[in-house]
Design a protein around this motif. Structure first.
Motif, short mmCIF file in Angstrom:
data_model
loop_
_atom_site.label_atom_id
_atom_site.label_comp_id
_atom_site.label_asym_id
_atom_site.label_seq_id
_atom_site.Cartn_x
_atom_site.Cartn_y
_atom_site.Cartn_z
N UNK A 1 0.83 -1.19 0.00
CA UNK A 1 0.00 0.00 0.00
C UNK A 1 0.87 1.25 0.00
N UNK B 1 3.02 1.38 -3.39
CA UNK B 1 2.32 1.66 -4.64
C UNK B 1 1.74 3.06 -4.64
N UNK B 2 1.33 3.56 -3.47
CA UNK B 2 0.84 4.94 -3.44
C UNK B 2 1.94 5.92 -3.79
N UNK C 1 -1.52 10.85 4.46
CA UNK C 1 -2.52 9.84 4.74
C UNK C 1 -1.90 8.45 4.78
N UNK C 2 -0.94 8.18 3.88
CA UNK C 2 -0.34 6.85 3.85
C UNK C 2 0.49 6.61 5.10
N UNK D 1 -0.09 7.95 7.96
CA UNK D 1 -1.07 7.78 9.02
C UNK D 1 -1.66 6.37 9.00
N UNK D 2 -2.00 5.90 7.80
CA UNK D 2 -2.62 4.57 7.68
C UNK D 2 -1.64 3.49 8.10
N UNK E 1 -1.37 3.63 11.84
CA UNK E 1 -2.64 3.22 12.45
C UNK E 1 -2.82 1.70 12.36
N UNK E 2 -2.50 1.14 11.19
CA UNK E 2 -2.67 -0.31 11.04
C UNK E 2 -1.68 -1.06 11.91
#
Lengths: 61, 260
Positions: free
Chosen positions: B184, B187-188, B239-240, B242-243, B246-247
């Motif tokens: 994720x 690739x982002x 955001x990435x 953060x994600x 967070x995950x």
């Protein structure tokens, strides 16, 4: 390339639904925003993973 | 990208994965390696300077440091792991979050302009670290068998459906998680930088090299779109990070959870 475009439809719809539900929830209960935001971002990440796998495969294959 | 029947055009090579394979600077040291170490230094220096002279009444720098630290501590760690034993993981999560943020924003800093995580190896490294962490704390708390049971047998499921559920849960919780986590982020960053490359190079080609005056406005539009994509990237990069953090926190919290 066309294949990846088709593969992006599913996650796109999914992300749209997730954020629609999030907006609905915040509109109904503004004080629940902080808790909903975490869940919404998490769901967004999980739905986005499908599109990501698609783009990775598009470059691998 | 040539137009059929027009052979007088200069050839436009659309950017691809090959554009990310930069030549080594000296002796196998590549640009992403340098940027990665630089990002670690930036994070270290910032937090060291912010916490060196800790006062009860914080100055500007200390206040910024506390704000950043509190964002990860209260916004990510406490909500996801639970207030019982989240403090053990806050240092790791803070370091992870700011390392990823700085590394992503290298993609927008002039003259550096290369997001480190658009090379998949770096993302694999961080995902491996997270994988070892959450499995490690889970095994330390529940024991090996108990941890496997926790991660693969959901509560409240009985009967023959377990034959179907258990392998699926095991695969998704142990095997797929680190892969999607790494991919994720990678690739982002990769796709975003590729978009920027495409719009800037395409605009340059249309304005300067296409040899057709009618294409010039289109090239200018491509440049405007490149700027717009750049702003989108600012959002996506944050955001990435953060994600990812967070995950990581969610996985640790799930590994520490009692039988549900």
């Amino acid at each position: 390339m066309v294949g990846y475009g088709l593969a992006a439809i599913g996650p796109g719809v999914g992300i749209g639904l997730i954020f629609a539900a999030y907006i609905n929830g915040v509109a109904r209960q503004p004080e629940a925003q902080s808790r909903l935001q975490t869940i919404a971002i998490l769901g967004f990440a999980l739905a986005e993973a499908l599109a990501i796998i698609g783009i990775a495969l598009a470059f691998v294959l | 990208m040539t137009i059929a029947g027009r052979t007088d055009l200069a050839e436009f090579h659309s950017p691809g994965p090959a554009d990310f394979d930069l030549p080594a600077i000296v002796a196998g040291i590549t640009k992403p390696m340098v940027l990665y170490v630089l990002a670690a230094l930036v994070v270290f220096v910032f937090f060291y300077a912010a916490s060196r002279r800790a006062a009860v009444v914080p100055g500007r720098l200390q206040f910024a440091g506390e704000l950043a630290y509190n964002f990860v501590r209260n916004g990510i760690a406490r909500d996801s792991i639970g207030s019982a034993d989240y403090m053990r993981f806050v240092p790791y999560l803070t370091a992870l979050f700011f390392l990823i943020v700085v590394n992503n924003y290298w993609g927008l800093v002039p003259l550096l302009q290369f997001p480190t995580f658009s090379h998949v190896g770096y993302a694999y490294g961080l995902a491996l670290l997270t994988w070892l962490l959450y499995n490690g704390v889970g095994i330390a708390k529940h024991g090996f068998g108990g941890y496997l049971k926790l991660q693969s047998v959901p509560g409240g499921v009985k009967g023959p459906v377990l034959l179907l559920i258990v392998p699926l849960e095991f695969i998704s919780n142990i095997l797929v998680r680190p892969v999607t986590l790494a991919l994720r982020l990678f690739a982002n960053m990769f796709a975003g930088h590729l978009l920027l490359l495409l719009f800037t190079l395409g605009g340059t080609y249309l304005v300067f090299d296409s040899g057709n005056a009618a294409y010039i406005p289109v090239g200018v539009i491509a440049w405007v779109l490149a700027i717009a994509v750049g702003f989108l990237e600012v959002l996506v990069m944050f955001l990435q990070a953060y994600v990812f953090t967070l995950l990581t926190a969610q996985y640790v919290g799930g590994a520490l959870a009692d039988e549900h």
